[in-house]
Design an enzyme around this catalytic site. Sequence first.
Site, PDB file in Angstrom:
ATOM      1  N   ASP A  77       6.566  -5.824  -6.744  1.00 56.85           N
ATOM      2  CA  ASP A  77       7.534  -6.492  -5.879  1.00 56.85           C
ATOM      3  C   ASP A  77       6.872  -7.728  -5.270  1.00 56.85           C
ATOM      4  OD1 ASP A  77       5.800  -5.374  -4.003  1.00 56.85           O
ATOM      5  OD2 ASP A  77       7.092  -3.645  -3.722  1.00 56.85           O
TER       6      ASP A  77
ATOM      7  N   ASP B 279       6.055 -10.065  -1.837  1.00 50.77           N
ATOM      8  CA  ASP B 279       5.995 -10.177  -0.384  1.00 50.77           C
ATOM      9  C   ASP B 279       5.794 -11.648  -0.037  1.00 50.77           C
ATOM     10  OD1 ASP B 279       5.976  -7.322  -0.024  1.00 50.77           O
ATOM     11  OD2 ASP B 279       3.883  -7.344  -0.644  1.00 50.77           O
TER      12      ASP B 279
ATOM     13  N   ASP C 260      -6.331  -6.424   4.181  1.00 50.47           N
ATOM     14  CA  ASP C 260      -7.377  -5.441   3.917  1.00 50.47           C
ATOM     15  C   ASP C 260      -8.472  -5.941   2.962  1.00 50.47           C
ATOM     16  OD1 ASP C 260      -5.520  -5.309   1.841  1.00 50.47           O
ATOM     17  OD2 ASP C 260      -5.366  -3.128   1.818  1.00 50.47           O
TER      18      ASP C 260
HETATM   19  P1  ATP Z   1       1.336  -2.771  -4.142  1.00 46.97           P
HETATM   20  O1  ATP Z   1       1.181  -3.309  -5.510  1.00 46.97           O
HETATM   21  O2  ATP Z   1       1.046  -1.318  -4.021  1.00 46.97           O
HETATM   22  O3  ATP Z   1       2.610  -3.188  -3.450  1.00 46.97           O
HETATM   23  P2  ATP Z   1       0.180  -4.469  -2.169  1.00 46.97           P
HETATM   24  O4  ATP Z   1      -1.218  -4.976  -2.003  1.00 46.97           O
HETATM   25  O5  ATP Z   1       1.256  -5.481  -2.333  1.00 46.97           O
HETATM   26  O6  ATP Z   1       0.134  -3.450  -3.364  1.00 46.97           O
HETATM   27  P3  ATP Z   1       1.657  -3.621   0.113  1.00 46.97           P
HETATM   28  O7  ATP Z   1       1.616  -2.303   0.809  1.00 46.97           O
HETATM   29  O8  ATP Z   1       2.910  -4.088  -0.504  1.00 46.97           O
HETATM   30  O9  ATP Z   1       0.493  -3.545  -0.955  1.00 46.97           O
HETATM   31  O10 ATP Z   1       1.139  -4.678   1.156  1.00 46.97           O
HETATM   32  C1  ATP Z   1       1.249  -6.078   0.981  1.00 46.97           C
HETATM   33  C2  ATP Z   1       0.014  -6.760   1.533  1.00 46.97           C
HETATM   34  O11 ATP Z   1      -0.098  -6.494   2.921  1.00 46.97           O
HETATM   35  C3  ATP Z   1      -1.300  -6.303   0.930  1.00 46.97           C
HETATM   36  O12 ATP Z   1      -1.609  -6.965  -0.261  1.00 46.97           O
HETATM   37  C4  ATP Z   1      -2.278  -6.627   2.029  1.00 46.97           C
HETATM   38  O13 ATP Z   1      -2.584  -7.995   2.041  1.00 46.97           O
HETATM   39  C5  ATP Z   1      -1.470  -6.335   3.278  1.00 46.97           C
HETATM   40  N1  ATP Z   1      -1.665  -4.951   3.736  1.00 46.97           N
HETATM   41  C6  ATP Z   1      -0.953  -3.860   3.385  1.00 46.97           C
HETATM   42  N2  ATP Z   1      -1.399  -2.764   4.017  1.00 46.97           N
HETATM   43  C7  ATP Z   1      -2.427  -3.167   4.783  1.00 46.97           C
HETATM   44  C8  ATP Z   1      -3.306  -2.504   5.691  1.00 46.97           C
HETATM   45  N3  ATP Z   1      -3.200  -1.204   5.905  1.00 46.97           N
HETATM   46  N4  ATP Z   1      -4.246  -3.242   6.307  1.00 46.97           N
HETATM   47  C9  ATP Z   1      -4.340  -4.574   6.097  1.00 46.97           C
HETATM   48  N5  ATP Z   1      -3.558  -5.245   5.263  1.00 46.97           N
HETATM   49  C10 ATP Z   1      -2.606  -4.570   4.616  1.00 46.97           C
HETATM   50 MG    MG Z   2       3.419  -5.094  -2.399  1.00 47.66          MG
END
Ligand code: ATP
Ligand code: MG
Length: 483
Positions: free
Chosen positions: A87, A89, A183
């Site tokens: 997805d 963001d 993170d």
């Molecule tokens: P996925 O492919 O699982 O969606 P993602 O990295 O996009 O992986 P998300 O949970 O959608 O994960 O989060 C979007 C972004 O927000 C992450 O890439 C990271 O930069 C930030 N993020 C998410 N969770 C945390 C956290 N617990 N602490 C710090 N930053 C976070």
């Molecule tokens: Mg994501």
Amino acid sequence: MIKKLIGRVLSGEIFKSRAKRDTGGSRAGAKVAKTAKIIAYKDHGVARGQISACALSVTDTLQGKGYAAFVVGGAVRDLLLKRVPKDFDVATNATPEEVRGLFRRSRIIGRRFQIVHVMCGRETVEVSTFRAGHDTQVKEDDAEDAGSARGADQNDRSRTDEHGRLLRDNVFGNQQQDATRRDLTINALFYDPATQEVHDYHGGVKDLHERRLRMIGDPVQRYREDPVRMLRAVRFAAALDFEIDAPTRKPINELAELLQNVPPARLFDEMLKLLLSGHAVETVKRLRKEGLHHGLLPLLDVILEQPLGERFVMLALKNTDLRIRAGKGVSPAFLFATLLWHEVLSTWKPIEAGGVPPIPALFKAMDQVLQLQAEKLTIPRRYGGDMKEIWAMQPRFEQRSGRRPHRLLELPRFRAGYDFLLLRCESGELASELGEWWTKFQEADGGARDALLMPESAPKKRRRRRKPRAQGDATSAPAAPDA
Ligand code: ATP
Ligand code: MG
């Protein structure tokens, strides 16, 4: 003059002013990360056309109104790795209210971390406002500079518990600060669809190339702020097949118990992500290796602490991974039904041994297990009904005569029950012959199907209870019926 200019470039000042323009010029925050390295399209190859229509419409609209807006997080990471993003963001310097005001189909969600969901057709894009890290001291005079995002209630926007865990993370900041509060370095990349540039504050692109996971800042502090980051690090290591950098990895084992302070609902969400990542088997193995399972993750405890069930659960996870990677749907209810099946079995048998007939005993066991786990695992109630249906079908698969197999076949959830049965056979719990029989029975039609049926077992002869004879009259004839 030239010397001065070179000096400014080296100290990052020139980049700094550029980043400042990009972010809307917020000065808030004492601790500001390095400036961004701007990577051009020719060096990374991610084209605007690879961004989803909805994410593009969001960034274009925000930028058109003068805000900064970037695609961030997992989508940028995945595109750079030539993977298809799950997805998209978006991060912006517009406040949630401002974003909400620009998109008709949008709503503000979340409390700990407020974001805006913007919907276009069936797609939803998560839009988050740049956040300042929790340790950022927002000075009074900076509050004004940062615009409407800041107010008098800073303490309320960023609070921690006694373990340093962030209870709220709603202190808005600029792009640099937002990069720093993320993170992992590979998750802190910003993509500007207008210029096709990637902004990299923490060497994330290099880490991507070197297949390394590195926590931004001091890993111990970052894990204390949010222990879920430990799970995320392990999840990404498994999913991307990356190494966790030593300083990022080392504290995980020591701080594992901090996961106990995470609200169960959040842990449940993270577990669901992990189990539905398409790499559940690898992730569970890595979690074990990092010492993140025992007594910490209720769901995993259930999986890993039943020696009998482990084979069954691992098979179920392997199946789930294969389905997800093939782009097929997975039902969380089915997955939970597998995770808890051996709990049901071990609860069922003693109830039956206590004299309760098999089926009522099974229903009793299902209720007991679900009740007990509801608190521990916080499995949402809506899954309970489907799980029970799958479990309740299981004894019925053993009845292969008369009309019963036909009736079972007609149940709307037959397919889930049958898949479950196949897993039981594959794990060695049942003879594989039973699963094979059901496969044939489904495939056959008409007479061929009937020919597969087993003969009805002969009905048990009901013993007639003899009336007690009158004492001392062993030979007396039955009494004449009353007239
Ligand atoms: P996925 O492919 O699982 O969606 P993602 O990295 O996009 O992986 P998300 O949970 O959608 O994960 O989060 C979007 C972004 O927000 C992450 O890439 C990271 O930069 C930030 N993020 C998410 N969770 C945390 C956290 N617990 N602490 C710090 N930053 C976070
Ligand atoms: Mg994501």
